[in-house]
Design an enzyme around this catalytic site. Structure first.
Site, mmCIF file in Angstrom:
data_model
loop_
_atom_site.group_PDB
_atom_site.id
_atom_site.type_symbol
_atom_site.label_atom_id
_atom_site.label_comp_id
_atom_site.label_asym_id
_atom_site.label_seq_id
_atom_site.Cartn_x
_atom_site.Cartn_y
_atom_site.Cartn_z
ATOM 1 N N ASP B 98 -10.484 21.823 -113.177
ATOM 2 C CA ASP B 98 -10.023 23.146 -113.635
ATOM 3 C C ASP B 98 -9.262 23.800 -112.478
ATOM 4 O OD1 ASP B 98 -9.509 25.471 -114.907
ATOM 5 O OD2 ASP B 98 -11.595 26.048 -115.236
ATOM 6 N N ASN B 205 -19.009 26.947 -118.165
ATOM 7 C CA ASN B 205 -19.589 28.019 -117.341
ATOM 8 C C ASN B 205 -18.655 29.233 -117.218
ATOM 9 O OD1 ASN B 205 -17.651 26.974 -115.684
ATOM 10 N ND2 ASN B 205 -19.000 26.567 -113.945
ATOM 11 N N PHE B 207 -17.066 32.807 -118.104
ATOM 12 C CA PHE B 207 -17.736 33.992 -118.653
ATOM 13 C C PHE B 207 -16.914 35.246 -118.464
ATOM 14 C CE2 PHE B 207 -19.362 33.742 -114.237
ATOM 15 C CZ PHE B 207 -19.020 35.001 -113.774
ATOM 16 N N LEU B 208 -17.324 36.255 -119.182
ATOM 17 C CA LEU B 208 -16.781 37.607 -119.027
ATOM 18 C C LEU B 208 -18.014 38.521 -119.025
ATOM 19 C CD1 LEU B 208 -13.933 39.006 -121.316
ATOM 20 C CD2 LEU B 208 -15.705 40.433 -120.356
ATOM 21 N N ASN B 330 -10.641 26.835 -106.926
ATOM 22 C CA ASN B 330 -10.347 25.394 -107.030
ATOM 23 C C ASN B 330 -8.857 25.214 -106.746
ATOM 24 O OD1 ASN B 330 -12.921 24.746 -107.918
ATOM 25 N ND2 ASN B 330 -12.300 24.027 -109.929
ATOM 26 N N PRO B 378 -20.121 35.202 -107.988
ATOM 27 C CA PRO B 378 -21.042 35.408 -109.103
ATOM 28 C C PRO B 378 -22.334 34.611 -108.962
ATOM 29 C CG PRO B 378 -19.307 33.894 -109.760
ATOM 30 C CD PRO B 378 -19.030 34.268 -108.329
ATOM 31 N N HIS B 404 -18.512 30.156 -103.456
ATOM 32 C CA HIS B 404 -17.857 30.605 -104.701
ATOM 33 C C HIS B 404 -18.844 31.005 -105.782
ATOM 34 C CE1 HIS B 404 -18.905 26.976 -106.865
ATOM 35 N NE2 HIS B 404 -18.015 27.154 -107.810
ATOM 36 N N GLY B 407 -24.139 28.179 -107.398
ATOM 37 C CA GLY B 407 -24.253 26.716 -107.373
ATOM 38 C C GLY B 407 -25.304 26.247 -108.351
#
Lengths: 141, 481
Positions: B98, B205, B207-208, B330, B378, B404, B407
């Site tokens: 991604d 994974n 999300f908003l 990424n 997050p 990031h 995990g």
């Protein structure tokens, strides 16, 4: 009989499939890929997708074929029901012809389970167990 | 045989090392940022991936993993590696499938008290307006020419076409587009997959979230960023969708064919690479930047939809929705870093790692040059998220990078098993979080237990000086892709 086995991965998902021969191996892999994404019971045979792929490397052919099925699902909204694969090995070249019967995805009809976004080489394996050919392959979700 | 774990030694409370030369073929150190708690969950296969990265040609200084390290494809998730610009390599495995998956944080003038009784209705409004879920197509049907412009202009395309805001551009990493992109480097399949997915959240994974500021750690920086206690903020996690995945698959395939032809054998096929200055390397870099620009545009368009949802819901455009920051996690970028007192151009790969530039950095502009770059980290959908700021030490330690996210800890299968033992959605709602998803399975796979403790991750990067907490956000409404 279970056609494939799910293999655990921290972030994603893998499958193991077995076949008496290469043809069956690729047909079961096709089934596994679509069944991981869509509840198979509600899929009808209305259209067909066919084509061929080749490689000088067996593992590359597995990944190419898997990614092609993911492309058919993601872009053409195609989900398979019945699968026919002809496999040929000539010296160092592997090739396959596929014909898949299925239909376009209809949100109100099909139960979508998950989306495989890419097939990977991560821990990919081809092996023979009790005379049966097997493949293990992981998918990015 | 000695386990790879035996070569890992603790340096201090937040760093561990496998020293160069201690294993075959590693001429640089491997550094993992872990406190003692996170060390307990370190996977051997992720550590082996970190070591494999150290074996790549022309790697500079060290192979690095952030505290949210877990097993990835080729590189570990949480991996950072830089390669020499002149002779070095670029690897799709160091970027991920991604491409430019990232996080963006929007701020509002609303407080959590204004939202208390309206959260379900507002979240449902957003859920209807922002396409999400498996294989979701967007409301924008793009032509091939539109796509050509998007992969060149990134978020600017959204602005020019009425789906974005000019003032947002300086709050997006790299200004919302990377110039070195080339449509000719894309396959027909990737073009196909790019046509219908702009402005969509996707699945997995992604999300908003609707969050509120629950704790402030740095009053001055919070105030500079426009953050205040109990303020409602929106966190968005998505990337380049099927388009980026196809780009990555295409180039893994192309590089694999080259390796087969040249009989190059790697410890892991997902580590395929090309010399950065070769035709293969340049093509991948240009295609990767197309996908990076696609992702910047995607997050800008989704933000536009979110703003419209708020305005429809509150029947006013005085909500004050504005962009705090948008970061990639990424990506591979050409950056200048100081090595042994000399400035060097490097190809920095961040695979599940966030850029973390401190104040004064030449690539930051406007207010952020004075404050440092906001870093968005997050956690799981209950524990909350952190807004941090880039730390000075990151430039010397980790090529300007930090963690990031929390995990992953459990596999999706394990998460489902844990989730089936209880009424997960009820439990999440008991924690004060309303959750919506196109798929119940996604919620079961994304339960809080599936992730490591975000507090440990934040503490580790803070103690290491890679980034510092500004505020903590707690979720009140979550849309899972």
């Amino acid at each position: 009989m279970r056609v494939y086995k799910i293999v655990d991965d921290t972030g994603d998902i893998g499958v193991e499939v077995y076949g008496e021969n290469y043809k069956e191996l690729f047909e079961k892999l096709s089934y596994a890929i679509f069944d991981l994404m869509v509840e198979n019971g509600r899929v009808s045979e209305k259209i067909e997708e066919d084509g061929n792929l080749d490689s000088s490397d067996f593992l590359q052919l597995i990944v190419r074929f898997s990614n092609h099925l993911i492309y058919l699902f993601d872009h053409h909204k195609f989900v398979g029901k019945r699968y026919f694969v002809d496999f040929t090995k000539k010296e160092k070249d592997y090739s396959l012809k596929y014909k898949i019967y299925g239909e376009r995805i209809v949100q109100s009809k099909h139960q979508i389970k998950r989306f495989l976004k890419s097939a990977t080489y991560h821990n990919i394996d081809y092996f023979v167990n009790d005379g049966k050919k097997g493949i293990r392959i992981y998918f990015d979700l | 045989m000695k386990s790879i774990r035996n070569f890992l030694k603790r340096i201090d409370e937040s760093r561990m090392i496998i020293q160069k030369g201690s294993l075959d073929g590693i001429d640089v150190d491997c550094i993992v940022y872990l406190n003692e708690e996170l060390e307990k969950n370190l996977q051997d296969d992720a550590l082996l991936q970190l070591v494999n990265v150290a074996r790549l040609p022309h790697i500079v200084k060290r192979s690095i993993a952030m505290p949210d390290i877990h097993s990835g494809y080729g590189f570990p998730i949480g991996g950072v590696a830089a390669f020499d610009f002149e002779n070095g390599i670029i690897s799709p495995g160091g970027v991920g499938y991604d491409i430019n998956c990232g996080i963006r944080c929007l701020l509002t003038d609303i407080t959590v008290y204004d939202l208390k009784d309206k959260i379900k209705d507002l979240l449902t409004r957003i859920f209807l307006d922002v396409p999400s879920g498996i294989g979701s197509d967007g409301r924008l049907k793009l032509s091939k020419n539109d796509l050509k412009r998007i992969v060149r202009k990134g978020a600017l395309w959204a602005v020019e076409n009425g789906y974005g805001f000019e003032e947002n551009l300086e709050r997006i990493e790299s200004g919302g587009f990377i110039p070195e992109s080339d449509f000719a480097s894309l396959s027909e399949k990737s073009i196909d997959r790019g046509l219908n997915q702009q402005g969509t959240l996707g699945s997995g994974n992604h999300f908003l979230e609707l969050d509120y500021v629950s704790e402030i750690f740095d009053e001055n920086l919070a105030s500079s960023f426009g953050l205040f206690k109990n303020q409602v903020a929106i966190m968005l996690h998505t990337g380049s969708r099927g388009f980026g995945h196809q780009v990555c698959s295409d180039y893994v395939d192309r590089f694999t064919s080259y390796n087969l032809k040249e009989k190059i054998i790697l410890p892991d096929r997902q580590l395929v690479y090309a010399s950065f200055k070769s035709v293969y390397g340049k093509d991948y870099y240009h295609a990767m930047n197309c996908a990076a620009n696609y992702a910047f545009c995607n997050r800008e368009i989704i933000s536009f939809f979110i703003k419209k949802s708020f305005e429809k819901f509150y029947k006013t455009d005085k909500i004050g929705i504005r962009l705090l920051y948008d970061v990639a996690h990424n990506i591979a970028k050409v950056e200048e870093h100081t090595l042994d007192g000399k400035t060097k151009k490097l190809i920095v790969h961040r695979k599940g790692a966030t850029r973390s530039f401190p104040k004064g950095h030449k690539d930051l502009t406007g207010l952020l040059k004075k404050t440092g770059q906001p870093v968005l980290i997050p956690g799981d959908m209950v524990s909350g998220n952190y807004i941090m700021v880039g730390g000075e030490k990151s430039l010397y330690e980790s090529f300007g990078s930090t963690a990031h996210g929390a995990g992953r800890l459990l596999s999706r299968n394990q998460s489902q098993k844990v989730a089936k033992r209880k009424d997960v959605i009820k439990e999440i709602e008991k924690s004060g979080v309303f959750v919506l998803s196109q798929s119940r399975r996604t919620i079961l796979e994304e339960i809080p237990e599936a992730y490591k403790d975000i507090e440990n991750v934040v503490e580790t990067v803070k103690n290491a000086g890679l980034s510092y907490p500004v505020v903590k956000l707690l979720p009140i409404g979550v849309i899972k892709g």
